[in-house]
Design a protein around this motif. Sequence first.
Motif, PDB file in Angstrom:
ATOM      1  N   GLU A  81       0.823  -1.204   0.000  1.00  0.00           N
ATOM      2  CA  GLU A  81       0.000   0.000   0.000  1.00  0.00           C
ATOM      3  C   GLU A  81       0.859   1.258   0.000  1.00  0.00           C
ATOM      4  N   LYS A  82       2.070   1.158   0.540  1.00  0.00           N
ATOM      5  CA  LYS A  82       2.969   2.312   0.517  1.00  0.00           C
ATOM      6  C   LYS A  82       3.513   2.576  -0.881  1.00  0.00           C
ATOM      7  N   PHE A  83       3.391   1.599  -1.752  1.00  0.00           N
ATOM      8  CA  PHE A  83       3.818   1.772  -3.134  1.00  0.00           C
ATOM      9  C   PHE A  83       2.666   2.257  -4.005  1.00  0.00           C
ATOM     10  N   TYR A  84       1.459   1.746  -3.774  1.00  0.00           N
ATOM     11  CA  TYR A  84       0.319   2.070  -4.627  1.00  0.00           C
ATOM     12  C   TYR A  84      -0.569   3.189  -4.076  1.00  0.00           C
ATOM     13  N   GLU A  85      -0.387   3.572  -2.815  1.00  0.00           N
ATOM     14  CA  GLU A  85      -1.238   4.623  -2.262  1.00  0.00           C
ATOM     15  C   GLU A  85      -0.454   5.439  -1.224  1.00  0.00           C
ATOM     16  N   PRO A  86       0.769   5.884  -1.569  1.00  0.00           N
ATOM     17  CA  PRO A  86       1.623   6.493  -0.540  1.00  0.00           C
ATOM     18  C   PRO A  86       1.105   7.827  -0.010  1.00  0.00           C
ATOM     19  N   LYS A  87       0.503   8.648  -0.864  1.00  0.00           N
ATOM     20  CA  LYS A  87       0.103   9.988  -0.429  1.00  0.00           C
ATOM     21  C   LYS A  87      -1.011   9.950   0.612  1.00  0.00           C
ATOM     22  N   SER A  88      -1.819   8.889   0.613  1.00  0.00           N
ATOM     23  CA  SER A  88      -2.887   8.795   1.605  1.00  0.00           C
ATOM     24  C   SER A  88      -2.353   8.407   2.979  1.00  0.00           C
ATOM     25  N   LEU A  89      -1.098   7.939   3.043  1.00  0.00           N
ATOM     26  CA  LEU A  89      -0.505   7.518   4.304  1.00  0.00           C
ATOM     27  C   LEU A  89       0.288   8.630   4.977  1.00  0.00           C
ATOM     28  N   VAL A  90       0.491   9.735   4.267  1.00  0.00           N
ATOM     29  CA  VAL A  90       1.250  10.852   4.818  1.00  0.00           C
ATOM     30  C   VAL A  90       0.327  11.694   5.698  1.00  0.00           C
ATOM     31  N   LYS A  91       0.813  12.070   6.862  1.00  0.00           N
ATOM     32  CA  LYS A  91       0.025  12.894   7.774  1.00  0.00           C
ATOM     33  C   LYS A  91       0.108  14.343   7.323  1.00  0.00           C
ATOM     34  N   SER A  92      -0.907  14.766   6.567  1.00  0.00           N
ATOM     35  CA  SER A  92      -0.930  16.112   6.023  1.00  0.00           C
ATOM     36  C   SER A  92      -2.365  16.530   5.775  1.00  0.00           C
ATOM     37  N   GLU A  93      -2.593  17.838   5.798  1.00  0.00           N
ATOM     38  CA  GLU A  93      -3.936  18.348   5.537  1.00  0.00           C
ATOM     39  C   GLU A  93      -4.348  18.083   4.093  1.00  0.00           C
ATOM     40  N   ASN A  94      -3.388  18.008   3.198  1.00  0.00           N
ATOM     41  CA  ASN A  94      -3.682  17.785   1.783  1.00  0.00           C
ATOM     42  C   ASN A  94      -3.629  16.321   1.384  1.00  0.00           C
ATOM     43  N   ALA A  95      -3.527  15.426   2.347  1.00  0.00           N
ATOM     44  CA  ALA A  95      -3.506  13.995   2.031  1.00  0.00           C
ATOM     45  C   ALA A  95      -4.896  13.554   1.571  1.00  0.00           C
ATOM     46  N   PRO A  96      -5.005  12.775   0.494  1.00  0.00           N
ATOM     47  CA  PRO A  96      -6.315  12.302   0.037  1.00  0.00           C
ATOM     48  C   PRO A  96      -6.892  11.258   0.981  1.00  0.00           C
ATOM     49  N   LYS A  97      -8.203  11.083   0.899  1.00  0.00           N
ATOM     50  CA  LYS A  97      -8.871  10.097   1.736  1.00  0.00           C
ATOM     51  C   LYS A  97      -8.516   8.690   1.287  1.00  0.00           C
ATOM     52  N   GLN A 108      -3.218   8.250 -10.245  1.00  0.00           N
ATOM     53  CA  GLN A 108      -1.777   8.440 -10.074  1.00  0.00           C
ATOM     54  C   GLN A 108      -1.454   9.798  -9.450  1.00  0.00           C
ATOM     55  N   VAL A 109      -2.045  10.875  -9.971  1.00  0.00           N
ATOM     56  CA  VAL A 109      -1.674  12.205  -9.478  1.00  0.00           C
ATOM     57  C   VAL A 109      -2.242  12.479  -8.089  1.00  0.00           C
ATOM     58  N   VAL A 110      -3.352  11.802  -7.725  1.00  0.00           N
ATOM     59  CA  VAL A 110      -3.956  12.028  -6.412  1.00  0.00           C
ATOM     60  C   VAL A 110      -3.293  11.167  -5.346  1.00  0.00           C
ATOM     61  N   TYR A 111      -2.992   9.907  -5.662  1.00  0.00           N
ATOM     62  CA  TYR A 111      -2.558   8.960  -4.633  1.00  0.00           C
ATOM     63  C   TYR A 111      -1.082   8.552  -4.715  1.00  0.00           C
ATOM     64  N   VAL A 112      -0.411   8.826  -5.837  1.00  0.00           N
ATOM     65  CA  VAL A 112       0.950   8.295  -5.986  1.00  0.00           C
ATOM     66  C   VAL A 112       1.985   9.393  -6.153  1.00  0.00           C
ATOM     67  N   TYR A 113       1.840  10.209  -7.178  1.00  0.00           N
ATOM     68  CA  TYR A 113       2.920  11.096  -7.587  1.00  0.00           C
ATOM     69  C   TYR A 113       2.878  12.444  -6.875  1.00  0.00           C
ATOM     70  N   VAL A 114       4.085  12.945  -6.572  1.00  0.00           N
ATOM     71  CA  VAL A 114       4.272  14.271  -6.002  1.00  0.00           C
ATOM     72  C   VAL A 114       4.958  15.127  -7.057  1.00  0.00           C
ATOM     73  N   PRO A 115       4.462  16.349  -7.326  1.00  0.00           N
ATOM     74  CA  PRO A 115       5.104  17.177  -8.361  1.00  0.00           C
ATOM     75  C   PRO A 115       6.525  17.552  -7.963  1.00  0.00           C
ATOM     76  N   LEU A 116       7.456  17.340  -8.893  1.00  0.00           N
ATOM     77  CA  LEU A 116       8.854  17.706  -8.649  1.00  0.00           C
ATOM     78  C   LEU A 116       9.037  19.215  -8.733  1.00  0.00           C
ATOM     79  N   VAL A 117       8.480  19.795  -9.781  1.00  0.00           N
ATOM     80  CA  VAL A 117       8.459  21.248  -9.951  1.00  0.00           C
ATOM     81  C   VAL A 117       7.063  21.631 -10.422  1.00  0.00           C
TER      82      VAL A 117
END
Length: 839
Positions: free
Chosen positions: A36-52, A745-754
Amino acid sequence: MAANASSFGISIGLDAAICVIILLFFGFFRRTAWTEKFYEPKSLVKSENAPKRLPRSFAGWIVPTYKFKESDLVRLGGTDAATYLRLQRFGWELFLFCTLWCCIVLIPVHITRGTYVGEEIATGSTTYSNLDKTSITNLQPKSKALYADWISIWVISLFLYWQLWRYNTHAVETRIEYLNSKTGAGTEAQTVMVNDIPEVNKGIVSKLAAKIPGTGSRPVSRQSSRQNSRSMARRKSGTELDSFEDARTHLSRPSDSSDASYRASDSLAEPMATHHTGYANMLADQGMPPPQAKYNGQSQEEFMSTTQDRMVPQNGSANYNAPGIGFSAAPKARAMLDSGMSEQDMVNQEFEELYPGKVERTQIAYNAKGLTKMYNDFEKTRGKLETVLDKYQMKMEHHKKIKKRETVRVIGARYGKWGRDRYGAKPQKVDALEFYPDRLRELWDRIQEEQGKAKDKALSTAFVTFKDTFTTTIAATSMMHHDLRHWSTREAPAPRDVLWQNVGLTSSGYLGAAVLAWTLFSLLAIFYLIPVGAVQALLQVDKLERFKFFKVIMDVKILSSIITSVLPGIVLTIFLALLPTILSLLNKKVQKMVSETDVEFGVVRKYFIFQVITTFLGSLLVGSFLNQISEFLDNPKGIVNTLGTSAPQTATFFMSYILVQAFIKSPMQLLRLPGLVFFWLKYRLATTPRQKAAVWQDTHLKYGTNVANDTIIMLIGLVYCVIQPIIAPLALIYFAIGTLIWKYQVVYVYVPLVESGGKLWMQIFQHIITAMMFFQIIMIALFGIKKSPGPAILTAPLPFLTIAFLLYNLNLFNRPQVIISNRTAADIDKRQSQVPCTT
């Protein structure tokens, strides 16, 4: 030979089955705890902008993902991600319309008014299958039914004009929203990048000329006159690692910068990076002095005044400030530098004269390329020390006794004179907490020494930060000097976006690098035409059957379907796999682009052009010619008629290509099997929480190849939607699947580099216009080949209308996409002035 309907239907079934299998695997892996840390990493980060978190069922992710709105994409993925998803939405809207129109209007016309209806027949070397019944190939020359195709071209073109207008308007609105947001109003919004500073880092011709007696050129080097003013300040705080605790404190100390995007590591590597307040603070924290507020003990005004006095013309010498001095900006710069003024002081004075009281800070760029290897070694050693400290800390937290200390096998000769003097030439084991801090101290001393040397290697580039966005906008978009060879300005990239090793070339240097890069790119495209032509020539059933081995295979219907309908698309995809890496290196190493965003946009542009040349034109023209080569040799005068028949038949190949992209390549980007394997290996080898977090956090997405892949599918689908209407629903499937996959991908996986703030859209717009031009011109040519002058003449105005539409849209929408308007800049300043000061 074109594949028949039954073999094409089998290939659709096979591709769809593969797609379902891939999605089932994804549904299984997504629910597994260790992935799950590979396929849904952004939802596991403790942040206000983390997706559900998504439901854990196999298909529970599909509906919630499709429901994400553009505002959600901007918040969770960034403006560039939302812009990319806008391309996906544009694609399925376009091909939904084309599917409805072409399948309802054109397919019945092609079938009922055609000639080659019924069983497969052959004429000469051309074989017509029952799949050709739905294409324009089925219509006779001079057929009145071709007017239905003419009407369709106009209808689709008018729909595209309307759709592009809507999307261009929305893109500008999105850009303005970005600039007015907190993200868009960062330090880079108030910084200008200045290139071609006169008399600084002159080219080789100027340097040789300076050595010729009597030329009047001043010496290139001015190191001795200002050596004392450039000595490096040494601060023990944060730089000396005298003990275990000092090492831990140094590694864990947070940055002082208010802007997280400006990292201390960058300042350590490149002194040229100090072009704003936060960066200067971090340089001071790391042992480098910030740009001084005073000049030789004087205030800025006093220094400028005394400098002017020193340069008052004497004994009839020329006054560089006198009106009508001439065209060149060099004499004034030469006089200022010869008076003892540093390059940075000269730049600061030049901008203070133009924008009095508005300059916050000026920072010249320096040639610090020698620091790169040392900085990489420093970061690598620092990471190893962090790992050792984390291991000890974990044991202490779990109340475990440290039975054996961590050691390092050191070969002194690998570390030069310092290594041999301290550890000898023979390998030996050294305590890790002794070796790593010693190595960091040694590297830090060398870095500071190299930084001091770099201060005497000024480049012809500087960064000027202003006190407000309005002045920045004027400075970035104005002609600073009538001598366009000098003092060119542009909006500064964000510090983490800059490729510091490419900063400092003159405009002529960048032009020469661009010419070389495009020359190599052209040769690369020509080289790739060879395998594309070979694929088109070999993957024809009638040619393969000449070989006994292939004849046996062709007798098996399902294998024949795979070879004719699936294999061509897979082979072409394999040939294109390495191209993005090559193009990225071409932009960085050869063309010397100065930012990651420029590199990405360059990959978008080059990859699209490359695919137009090889994937589209190469497959269309080379495939048509080689497929009918015997006909051309036997009847050279009939080449036009033969092309009129064989060129539309290449639609089968392109339908196969779109199927592979939609049902196999796109879902595989969701599954990311190679990445999953590397993730598992790295995660298993990681021994500390810090290492484990680094494995799955901050997965970055680059849009270079994705945009070009989508727009080439749009080009193929648009060109062939009238020729072979069946291709339109296949393109619709491609963009429908792509919308689902890339939203996830853009919501749950990838973080913008720039983040470019939506500048990507104008590239997309130009690609779509290119697709429209090919669509209209090819249809005019096809009408001519079909000996139907009426439809050809009535379609002829469309390319000119498209060019006029392009020019009007570029004039109206391009500048707001590229630069900040004065109105927006004033609004940003007004909003910032209303923010209460917290210091």
